[in-house]
Design a protein around this motif. Structure first.
Motif, mmCIF file in Angstrom:
data_model
loop_
_atom_site.group_PDB
_atom_site.id
_atom_site.type_symbol
_atom_site.label_atom_id
_atom_site.label_comp_id
_atom_site.label_asym_id
_atom_site.label_seq_id
_atom_site.Cartn_x
_atom_site.Cartn_y
_atom_site.Cartn_z
ATOM 1 N N UNK A 164 31.409 48.636 35.835
ATOM 2 C CA UNK A 164 30.561 47.685 35.123
ATOM 3 C C UNK A 164 31.288 46.382 34.797
ATOM 4 N N UNK A 165 32.606 46.441 34.818
ATOM 5 C CA UNK A 165 33.382 45.240 34.452
ATOM 6 C C UNK A 165 33.293 44.159 35.526
ATOM 7 N N UNK A 166 33.198 42.928 35.102
ATOM 8 C CA UNK A 166 33.228 41.823 36.067
ATOM 9 C C UNK A 166 34.678 41.501 36.409
ATOM 10 N N UNK A 168 36.216 38.951 37.682
ATOM 11 C CA UNK A 168 36.734 37.629 37.302
ATOM 12 C C UNK A 168 36.990 37.549 35.798
ATOM 13 N N UNK A 169 35.996 37.903 35.020
ATOM 14 C CA UNK A 169 36.165 37.837 33.569
ATOM 15 C C UNK A 169 37.322 38.741 33.136
ATOM 16 N N UNK A 170 37.358 39.926 33.714
ATOM 17 C CA UNK A 170 38.428 40.864 33.363
ATOM 18 C C UNK A 170 39.795 40.305 33.734
ATOM 19 N N UNK B 207 30.339 40.402 29.512
ATOM 20 C CA UNK B 207 31.372 41.130 30.248
ATOM 21 C C UNK B 207 32.660 41.228 29.450
ATOM 22 N N UNK B 210 32.138 43.848 26.849
ATOM 23 C CA UNK B 210 32.203 45.193 27.428
ATOM 24 C C UNK B 210 33.657 45.621 27.582
#
Lengths: 228, 228, 228, 228
Positions: A164-166, A168-170, B207, B210
């Motif tokens: 579920x994690x993006x 790029x954002x992560x 995100x 999350x």
DNA sequence: TATGAATGAGCTTTCATTCAT
DNA sequence: AATGAATGAAAGCTCATTCAT
């Protein structure tokens, strides 16, 4: 499943004054200038640093500087890109030796922190680069983050990371964590003699990895559809 | 259960020249100088900014500057501390209205990003503060992180946050994430007219939340001994 | 029948830094800078002159220079235009007092030489202006020559000057004569103590005027149709 | 009746470094340096010109320059003297072919203008020579003027020129006229493509010659006592 | 309280010249 | 005879700060 970044660019090896490729001697002089710049920038920051201080530290004449770099900004950019390449190389080396996904992450951060401890210039100089050379600043971050991002996407594909994690954002989140934890526990902390720790304290490192592992770990019901 | 920071310091209200408290008129002049400084520092950075630019923007005479601030560094420090106070206030306000732990976190970050979008100076100026006023830089980060840390410890006490996490390390990790994600998605992204987004894009924000929620959520077996 | 040039431009009296009109004190400082520049340019030439030398001579601080002039080139241009105005004023004054055409010519050259002797900077500086500020160079010559030209045309109209002569070519010829004779007999010649003559030696002057009179005098049959 | 100057000096042909006479190859290198210097000085002026620009244009190594000239000033002086020799040669050649006194004058000026058009460096470089090498400047003018002067004296002896005129003053007057008319009508005027005229416009030339002829022509009663 | 002219240390950059190769 | 990397004096210019008004 490696999230090691790939490194492509070569070192600049052309004289800005003559346009000709550097001789062996020239290459050495250029390298000494970059090393001196790294030290001076790290100690004094970009604006307090001066060409004179850099050349004095390098043990070469003032005018010689301009045989190798167009300007103060130019050596700054070269230095950032050079360090960027080396930190990614350091990270990649450690990650490639890792087995599992978690090990690779751990290894990547270990490489990052080791490099930061040995080259505080990278951290220090980048943080004031916004107005000196915004483009270089962006390149620096982007190149590192891209590596994270690709690694994350690959790990998600095999179910090692919460889908579920993006990515790029992560990836930017991880970059931010690394940077501020490096700053706080590596560069700020001093012992009685005022010396920075040679490496990241192991307990800090472990706690950070726990945080990351929590964040990335796939939830039990996550394997089915990637959404709870 | 609030992780809102508490704010204690008052505004500086003594003339550095005379040592006497500021009159109402003086207070207004000082405020105009700080506002001008915020704008100029944000646009040009600390070193490119000049006292003349600041006083011109404030619409006051050059010499007047020194009735309110000792030096360029001094207004810089005042500005950072002022912004720090206001960002913590903004965060606290939003958090206090929240119900759950997660809501509070979300509200805190929302406040942080909203303030960053409205006051890019905070981010820009802090990132070049290392060599201008390291002590101020430390204060700025520490004050925000302390708030996180206390909030985290309180949440752990009631079982809302994984007890294995170290509050301090976790707090710095959150700070780093917020800073770099703010930089990347709030200050770097530009629309066709070159304008930064007025607020953090909601999907990026979700995100990130999350990721944080994953990281902080207590594990099922976590209530027993704090170690898996 | 006067060939005196008309003078129109006013002195620059606006600060390039602030854009505001100069105060009385500022006006005085600017004048001292111009005088110092005249002396230094005359002695050392444009390139050997330096802002430091000029400000030292003027007895003011280095930084002050830039409150009044944008650059070295800027004060150079101001100086040339200022001297140009004054030399034309000096010439016009003497010419206006003259009776006949020949007297006016004689008076004009006398004024020119007197000014050259007192302000060798004009001559010296103009001769190296080609690469410093070509536009200023052109303006300087053109403004003087225009005066000659108009005077010549007027004198031709009343039959005082040979009508076959082209006023423009003749005017440039006169300018060239004046410049080189001034250089040779006013600026090069030195007495035993190495001092330049205070004014043009009278015999040189007379011989030059004879040459000019010969050149300009209407031929006997010239009065009828302006063509032999 | 010729007023052609005589030319005596030979080309410098000794290495300033070794003191030995130049080989054939060395002679060629020296010539290329002088030609490059002429072009660079003409385009950029003395101070903007640099040794690097000259050697690059000449296609030789920087260090090689100092095998042929002691300094920048030294090549400047050599160049001025070289051009001086050549302009006088050009003038003499044309004058020797002339029949009458007037033809010779006309031819001399024609040669001078032709040379100026082809070698603008002569004019440009001389005008900024005052502070670079005053002695060379004096030599340059004096050598040309001496030729005029002798020619004038000779013409006066045979009654071709007004005996009341002082040959020296008259010669300097002619030099000045030639220089400024050359500057104005040969070097300043540009066509639509910004190119200078290849030669002096014939009408300008004719008007100048008329002026000169007027000035020099013996008066009718001049043969008796040289004074009216 | 407010002003802005004046200051000079210190910056980046250029370039004629030297010298080891 | 030829080279070009190295040098450092000296230039133009900026700007935080002072102070007389």
């Amino acid at each position: 499943m490696s999230i090691s970044p790939d490194i492509v660019e070569g070192t600049e090896n052309v004289s800005p004054a003559t346009g000709r490729p550097l001789t062996k001697r020239g290459e050495a002089t250029r390298r000494r200038l970059l090393e001196a710049a790294e030290a001076v920038f790290a100690e004094q920051g970009y604006h307090e640093a001066s060409i004179v201080k850099i050349t004095e530290r390098a043990g070469i004449g003032l005018g010689t500087f301009y045989l190798y770099f167009d300007s103060k900004q130019s050596i700054f950019e070269s230095l950032v890109l050079d360090l960027n390449q080396r930190v990614r190389h350091a990270m990649a080396e450690e990650m490639d030796a890792a087995g599992s996904r978690l090990d690779a992450e751990r290894a990547g951060f270990a490489g990052f922190f080791r490099f930061t401890a040995e080259h505080p210039a990278l951290y220090r100089v980048v943080r004031e680069a916004e107005f000196v050379s915004p483009e270089t600043l962006r390149q620096h971050y982007t190149r590192i983050v891209d590596g994270y991002e690709r690694g994350l996407a690959a790990a998600q594909a095999v179910g090692d990371v919460d889908r579920r994690l993006d990515p790029a954002v992560t990836a930017w989140a991880l970059m931010g964590m690394g940077e501020l934890i490096g700053m706080r526990f590596l560069l700020w902390d001093r012992d009685a003699e005022g010396r920075a720790p040679a490496e990241m304290p192991v307990d800090v490192f472990d706690h950070m990895m726990l945080f990351i592992d929590n964040a990335l770990a796939p939830r039990t019901h996550d394997t089915e559809d990637g959404r709870s």
